[in-house]
Motif scaffolding. Structure first.
Motif, short mmCIF file in Angstrom:
data_model
loop_
_atom_site.label_atom_id
_atom_site.label_comp_id
_atom_site.label_asym_id
_atom_site.label_seq_id
_atom_site.Cartn_x
_atom_site.Cartn_y
_atom_site.Cartn_z
N MET A 6 1.00 -1.08 -0.03
CA MET A 6 0.10 -0.23 0.07
C MET A 6 0.94 1.23 -0.04
N ASN A 7 0.58 2.06 -0.84
CA ASN A 7 1.30 3.52 -1.00
C ASN A 7 0.29 4.45 0.10
N TYR A 8 0.83 4.63 1.02
CA TYR A 8 0.10 5.72 2.00
C TYR A 8 0.65 7.12 1.56
N ASP A 9 -0.34 7.92 1.89
CA ASP A 9 -0.06 9.30 1.75
C ASP A 9 0.32 10.20 3.04
N VAL A 10 0.02 10.01 4.02
CA VAL A 10 0.22 10.86 5.20
C VAL A 10 0.42 9.87 6.54
N ILE A 11 1.41 10.10 7.36
CA ILE A 11 1.27 9.63 8.92
C ILE A 11 0.45 10.45 9.72
N LEU A 12 -0.37 10.08 10.12
CA LEU A 12 -1.10 10.68 11.40
C LEU A 12 -0.39 10.50 12.70
N ILE A 13 -0.47 11.65 13.38
CA ILE A 13 0.18 11.59 14.76
C ILE A 13 -0.90 12.04 15.50
N ARG A 14 -0.88 11.27 16.64
CA ARG A 14 -2.07 11.69 17.62
C ARG A 14 -1.02 11.84 18.87
N TYR A 15 -1.62 12.73 20.01
CA TYR A 15 -0.80 12.95 21.50
C TYR A 15 -1.83 12.87 22.40
N GLY A 16 -1.29 12.56 23.60
CA GLY A 16 -2.38 12.30 24.48
C GLY A 16 -2.31 13.32 25.60
N GLU A 17 -1.16 13.54 26.40
CA GLU A 17 -1.11 14.47 27.43
C GLU A 17 -1.35 15.83 26.99
N LEU A 18 -0.92 16.19 25.80
CA LEU A 18 -0.78 17.51 25.27
C LEU A 18 -2.27 18.12 25.20
N ALA A 19 -3.27 17.06 24.90
CA ALA A 19 -4.62 17.56 24.89
C ALA A 19 -5.33 18.12 26.16
#
Length: 399
Positions: A1-14
């Motif tokens: 699969m040719n991915y377009d974007v890496i999605l980054i999530r953050y926990g404590e920062l929220a």
């Protein structure tokens, strides 16, 4: 699969409220720094998410770097799709089909951050799930323990579909919590303590006490290599190498044997405090674990701490050796730490060290030494090295 974007999530920062923007900006700088060798990528952020646009770069090589960035709770390789529901259905099916081995069951999870999108999340789940079931008769839905999860994020900045979520290291971005000076030995514990401090957002510098010729150049090389391991998590580490031979020799010659470790540690604290002041570090950190060795009883810690006013942080204080070793394996410092090159503490260890030293006795025994002159001389002759992620050349003996 040719991915377009890496999605980054953050926990404590929220949870950071008014300071959230500063935390996210620091995290973004960290992400850009670890990905600087990927010339095609572009990093951008929006409220609550960060995106690494790949532009042809290998998604898994990029994610391997991101897995070492503190502040990231999870990452997902995604395809950026048109928000049309028919496109979402087809691309979701495509992701399930390319999984190897093929999952026996799945579920769909939609997060509709863009409330202007006309189809509710539950309806998107139903429509996408139905489409997959019709195309793949052998697969079933399992909302409790699915082998595959189709994650759909519908946001104002774009719609993203993924079937993979990889945990990040969590914590806070390096740099948001000030600077700490780590007492770095060649053992298992102190590199783990450094890693845990970086996880709480500190910029790390390290100090090492080298007793040449009692400890070899190989022991110092091991410490440099351990510091280099830590750079993969927090960037360049400045290593302060303190010549400690004269101090240890003076203590051995003029102080009672059972108090050697206590007085030696008190000197280390005095020197570290002065170095910390010179580097604007706000605290010291050690790899001490309560009760692990003679110098790590509460009485010892109290007696040793009395010579400094700077905060002393002990992130491993409640951990046992097994827990610490598990982390050292995880961060790839264990094999280095067990190499048989002694540090200054092990070379001068007495047969029967006092386990409950008294501060007034330590002070009494230190009157036989010119404490201020010894400390000042050691600080003045300290050598500072910049440890980076780049391969290092092996140097000859410094002292």
């Amino acid at each position: 699969m040719n991915y377009d974007v890496i999605l980054i999530r953050y926990g404590e920062l929220a949870l950071k409220g008014k300071n959230r923007d500063m935390f996210e900006e620091t995290l973004m700088r960290s992400v850009k720094s670890v990905l600087r060798s990927f010339y095609k990528v572009k990093v951008r952020r929006n409220y609550g998410r960060m995106y690494v646009e790949l532009h042809g770069e290998d998604a898994y090589e990029v994610m391997d770097r991101l897995k070492r960035v503190f502040g990231i709770s999870s990452i997902s390789p995604t395809i950026h799709v048109d928000p049309d529901i028919e496109v979402i259905k087809e691309r979701s099916l495509e992701l399930i089909r390319q999984m190897n081995p093929q999952p026996r069951n799945f579920r769909v999870v939609t997060r509709r951050a863009d409330k202007r999108y006309p189809i509710p999340s539950m309806e998107v789940n139903r429509m996408v799930g139905t489409h997959i079931l019709r195309a793949l008769p052998a697969i079933k839905v399992d909302v409790h323990e699915p082998e595959a999860i189709v994650n759909i994020e519908i946001r104002t900045e774009g719609t993203y579909v993924s079937c993979e979520t990889i945990p990040g290291p969590g914590g806070l971005p390096v740099g948001v919590s000030g600077k700490v000076l780590l007492l770095l030995s060649g053992g298992i514990d102190s590199p783990v303590a450094g890693w845990m401090m970086m996880k709480r957002g500190v910029t790390l510098e390290a100090i090492h006490f080298h007793s040449y010729p009692y400890t070899s150049e190989r022991s110092l090389e091991k410490v440099r290599d351990l510091a280099q391991k830590l750079t993969k998590w927090g960037g360049t580490v400045r290593l302060h190498v303190v010549p400690f031979t004269e101090i240890q020799t003076a203590i051995r010659d003029k102080c009672p044997e059972d108090y050697l470790i206590t007085i030696m540690r008190r000197f280390m604290m005095r020197i570290s405090e002065k170095v910390a002041a010179n580097t604007k570090a706000l605290a010291l950190a050690t790899g001490e674990s309560l009760g692990q060795v003679a110098s790590q009883t509460l009485e010892s810690m109290d007696t040793i701490n009395k010579v400094i006013s700077i905060p002393m942080l002990r992130p491993l204080i409640g951990m046992d050796k097994i827990e610490i070793t598990d982390i050292s394996r995880k961060i790839d410092t264990y094999e280095l730490s067990i190499l048989p090159y002694e540090d200054c503490c092990t070379v001068f260890t007495p047969k029967n060290p006092v386990t409950r030293p008294k501060a007034y006795l330590a002070e009494k025994f230190e009157t036989a030494l010119d404490v201020d002159a010894l400390v000042e001389d050691a600080v003045n002759r300290t050598v500072i090295e910049e440890i980076t992620t780049k391969p290092r050349e092996v140097v000859s003996d410094l002292f």
